[in-house]
Write a protein that holds these residues in place. Structure first.
Motif, PDB file in Angstrom:
ATOM      1  N   LEU A  96      37.256  42.342  45.498  1.00  0.00           N
ATOM      2  CA  LEU A  96      37.905  42.589  44.214  1.00  0.00           C
ATOM      3  C   LEU A  96      37.540  43.944  43.612  1.00  0.00           C
ATOM      4  N   SER A  97      36.439  44.513  44.046  1.00  0.00           N
ATOM      5  CA  SER A  97      35.994  45.784  43.464  1.00  0.00           C
ATOM      6  C   SER A  97      36.402  47.001  44.281  1.00  0.00           C
ATOM      7  N   LYS A  98      36.849  46.784  45.520  1.00  0.00           N
ATOM      8  CA  LYS A  98      37.102  47.937  46.398  1.00  0.00           C
ATOM      9  C   LYS A  98      38.290  48.769  45.960  1.00  0.00           C
ATOM     10  N   GLU A  99      39.240  48.184  45.187  1.00  0.00           N
ATOM     11  CA  GLU A  99      40.394  48.962  44.744  1.00  0.00           C
ATOM     12  C   GLU A  99      39.954  50.120  43.858  1.00  0.00           C
ATOM     13  N   GLU A 100      38.970  49.865  43.000  1.00  0.00           N
ATOM     14  CA  GLU A 100      38.436  50.926  42.152  1.00  0.00           C
ATOM     15  C   GLU A 100      37.582  51.891  42.954  1.00  0.00           C
ATOM     16  N   ALA A 180      34.183  40.458  40.986  1.00  0.00           N
ATOM     17  CA  ALA A 180      35.064  40.681  39.841  1.00  0.00           C
ATOM     18  C   ALA A 180      34.373  41.464  38.734  1.00  0.00           C
ATOM     19  N   PHE A 181      33.045  41.433  38.724  1.00  0.00           N
ATOM     20  CA  PHE A 181      32.282  42.117  37.681  1.00  0.00           C
ATOM     21  C   PHE A 181      31.850  43.525  38.101  1.00  0.00           C
ATOM     22  N   LEU A 182      32.100  43.879  39.345  1.00  0.00           N
ATOM     23  CA  LEU A 182      31.684  45.180  39.857  1.00  0.00           C
ATOM     24  C   LEU A 182      32.810  46.195  39.745  1.00  0.00           C
ATOM     25  N   HIS A 183      32.433  47.453  39.596  1.00  0.00           N
ATOM     26  CA  HIS A 183      33.415  48.539  39.569  1.00  0.00           C
ATOM     27  C   HIS A 183      33.315  49.393  40.817  1.00  0.00           C
ATOM     28  N   ARG A 184      32.290  49.186  41.586  1.00  0.00           N
ATOM     29  CA  ARG A 184      32.113  49.920  42.831  1.00  0.00           C
ATOM     30  C   ARG A 184      31.684  48.938  43.916  1.00  0.00           C
ATOM     31  N   GLY A 185      31.487  49.432  45.109  1.00  0.00           N
ATOM     32  CA  GLY A 185      31.106  48.558  46.214  1.00  0.00           C
ATOM     33  C   GLY A 185      29.774  47.875  45.983  1.00  0.00           C
ATOM     34  N   GLY A 186      29.628  46.698  46.542  1.00  0.00           N
ATOM     35  CA  GLY A 186      28.386  45.951  46.366  1.00  0.00           C
ATOM     36  C   GLY A 186      27.817  45.467  47.673  1.00  0.00           C
ATOM     37  N   THR A 187      27.936  46.291  48.724  1.00  0.00           N
ATOM     38  CA  THR A 187      27.468  45.891  50.050  1.00  0.00           C
ATOM     39  C   THR A 187      26.004  45.468  50.045  1.00  0.00           C
ATOM     40  N   GLY A 188      25.174  46.302  49.433  1.00  0.00           N
ATOM     41  CA  GLY A 188      23.744  45.994  49.368  1.00  0.00           C
ATOM     42  C   GLY A 188      23.472  44.710  48.620  1.00  0.00           C
ATOM     43  N   LEU A 189      24.207  44.495  47.543  1.00  0.00           N
ATOM     44  CA  LEU A 189      24.039  43.276  46.749  1.00  0.00           C
ATOM     45  C   LEU A 189      24.409  42.057  47.572  1.00  0.00           C
ATOM     46  N   GLY A 190      25.518  42.144  48.302  1.00  0.00           N
ATOM     47  CA  GLY A 190      25.947  41.019  49.128  1.00  0.00           C
ATOM     48  C   GLY A 190      24.938  40.666  50.196  1.00  0.00           C
ATOM     49  N   LEU A 191      24.450  41.685  50.911  1.00  0.00           N
ATOM     50  CA  LEU A 191      23.443  41.449  51.938  1.00  0.00           C
ATOM     51  C   LEU A 191      22.170  40.864  51.335  1.00  0.00           C
ATOM     52  N   GLY A 192      21.803  41.372  50.166  1.00  0.00           N
ATOM     53  CA  GLY A 192      20.595  40.887  49.498  1.00  0.00           C
ATOM     54  C   GLY A 192      20.712  39.425  49.096  1.00  0.00           C
ATOM     55  N   ILE A 193      21.882  39.028  48.593  1.00  0.00           N
ATOM     56  CA  ILE A 193      22.093  37.640  48.192  1.00  0.00           C
ATOM     57  C   ILE A 193      21.954  36.701  49.391  1.00  0.00           C
ATOM     58  N   ALA A 194      22.594  37.061  50.510  1.00  0.00           N
ATOM     59  CA  ALA A 194      22.514  36.231  51.715  1.00  0.00           C
ATOM     60  C   ALA A 194      21.074  36.123  52.208  1.00  0.00           C
ATOM     61  N   TRP A 254      38.638  34.455  35.613  1.00  0.00           N
ATOM     62  CA  TRP A 254      38.504  34.785  34.198  1.00  0.00           C
ATOM     63  C   TRP A 254      38.248  36.269  33.983  1.00  0.00           C
ATOM     64  N   LYS A 255      37.299  36.828  34.733  1.00  0.00           N
ATOM     65  CA  LYS A 255      36.917  38.226  34.552  1.00  0.00           C
ATOM     66  C   LYS A 255      38.018  39.180  35.009  1.00  0.00           C
ATOM     67  N   TYR A 256      38.599  38.910  36.156  1.00  0.00           N
ATOM     68  CA  TYR A 256      39.552  39.870  36.719  1.00  0.00           C
ATOM     69  C   TYR A 256      40.832  39.952  35.899  1.00  0.00           C
ATOM     70  N   THR A 257      41.234  38.835  35.284  1.00  0.00           N
ATOM     71  CA  THR A 257      42.453  38.872  34.470  1.00  0.00           C
ATOM     72  C   THR A 257      42.246  39.635  33.168  1.00  0.00           C
ATOM     73  N   LYS A 258      40.986  39.844  32.781  1.00  0.00           N
ATOM     74  CA  LYS A 258      40.674  40.580  31.563  1.00  0.00           C
ATOM     75  C   LYS A 258      40.087  41.956  31.834  1.00  0.00           C
ATOM     76  N   LYS A 259      39.861  42.261  33.087  1.00  0.00           N
ATOM     77  CA  LYS A 259      39.144  43.475  33.467  1.00  0.00           C
ATOM     78  C   LYS A 259      39.991  44.716  33.249  1.00  0.00           C
ATOM     79  N   ASP A 260      39.345  45.791  32.762  1.00  0.00           N
ATOM     80  CA  ASP A 260      39.997  47.077  32.614  1.00  0.00           C
ATOM     81  C   ASP A 260      39.910  47.816  33.948  1.00  0.00           C
ATOM     82  N   ILE A 261      40.969  47.741  34.731  1.00  0.00           N
ATOM     83  CA  ILE A 261      40.977  48.370  36.050  1.00  0.00           C
ATOM     84  C   ILE A 261      41.509  49.774  35.937  1.00  0.00           C
ATOM     85  N   CYS A 262      40.726  50.717  36.446  1.00  0.00           N
ATOM     86  CA  CYS A 262      41.153  52.114  36.353  1.00  0.00           C
ATOM     87  C   CYS A 262      40.718  52.881  37.597  1.00  0.00           C
TER      88      CYS A 262
END
Length: 262
Positions: A96-100, A180-194, A254-262
């Motif tokens: 969801l964040s990669k478009e930005e 949905a809450f990120l504005h940039r890539g979260g590769t490190g975060l994803g690996l860390g969570i797993a 919820w977040k993505y429908t309200k998110k300011d995408i730019c």
């Protein structure tokens, strides 16, 4: 209209192929070497059962390495569990964040689809990729088992694969929600969570005092030793994991429908 769904599958095809090949290759190697090690498994099983905390951490004190399914749980279970969780996390965390991040918002918003539809299609694409990863691994495992001529308890084997699939769906859902809450890539975060989920389960196996951690980590209901012993997936842990997944998905909508995408 499923253009976004198809686009996500197309862009994720290479990653799916690489991860599927890597995990399937390791599973195949582990299964195919079993006949060479079968004669030594009884002694190895006895040795591991006496290694105290180390054995408890990986459930090796409850498994019989002399049987194929016990060998599979330890050698192949960690490969499929951790490898699958890493893939699920990476697939979900950036979808969801990669478009930005990649500045492709124009492509996304050009489609006559509501934001909720965008989220739904992207979520569907994530789940489809996780499904195909597991399908490939199941097919490779079954084929290799047939090659070596083993006849394990297929019902328990199916439960093992089902538990890992549910776990990967939960990890993907949690990372999807965070995406949905990120504005940039979260590769490190994803690996860390797993990785954190994986080690939380190891810690929970060491002592009863922190056994509650199994309610937090999705690896809590993928314990091969318990699945083999009881013939079921631990329902209370899986139920909490399902709740986490649903809440994460709802948070994404919820977040993505309200998110300011730019």
């Amino acid at each position: 209209m499923m253009a976004i769904w198809k686009h996500e599958l197309k862009t994720g095809k290479l990653s799916l192929c690489i991860w599927s090949f890597a995990i399937a290759f390791l599973l195949a190697v582990c299964v195919l070497i079993y006949p060479e090690m079968e004669g030594q498994m009884g002694q190895i099983s006895e040795t591991f059962s006496q290694m105290g905390g180390f054995s408890q951490a990986f459930g090796m004190d409850k498994l019989n390495f002399g049987e194929f399914i016990g060998f599979f749980c330890v050698e192949c279970g960690n490969v499929l569990g951790l490898g699958g969780a890493l893939f699920a996390a990476l697939t979900g965390i950036g979808v969801l964040s990669k478009e930005e991040k990649d500045h492709t918002v124009e492509f996304l918003l050009a489609h006559p689809v509501k934001r909720s539809g965008v989220v739904a299609q992207k979520l569907c694409a994530v789940f489809v990729q996780v499904f195909f990863l597991n399908l490939i691994n199941v097919c490779v495992t079954v084929g290799c088992v047939a090659v070596i001529g083993e006849s394990p308890d297929w019902e328990k084997m199916a439960l093992l694969f089902l538990a890992y699939f549910i776990m990967q769906v939960e990890v993907a859902s949690i990372c999807f929600g965070l995406s949905a809450f990120l504005h940039r890539g979260g590769t490190g975060l994803g690996l860390g969570i797993a990785a954190v989920f994986y080690f939380l389960n190891i810690i929970a196996n060491l002592t009863e005092k922190v056994r509650f951690l199994k309610y937090i980590t999705p690896f809590g209901y993928t314990e091969g030793a318990e699945i083999i012993r009881t013939g079921t997936i631990e329902g209370k842990y899986a139920a909490v994991g399902t709740l986490f997944a649903v809440v994460s998905i709802c948070a994404a909508f919820w977040k993505y429908t309200k998110k300011d995408i730019c």
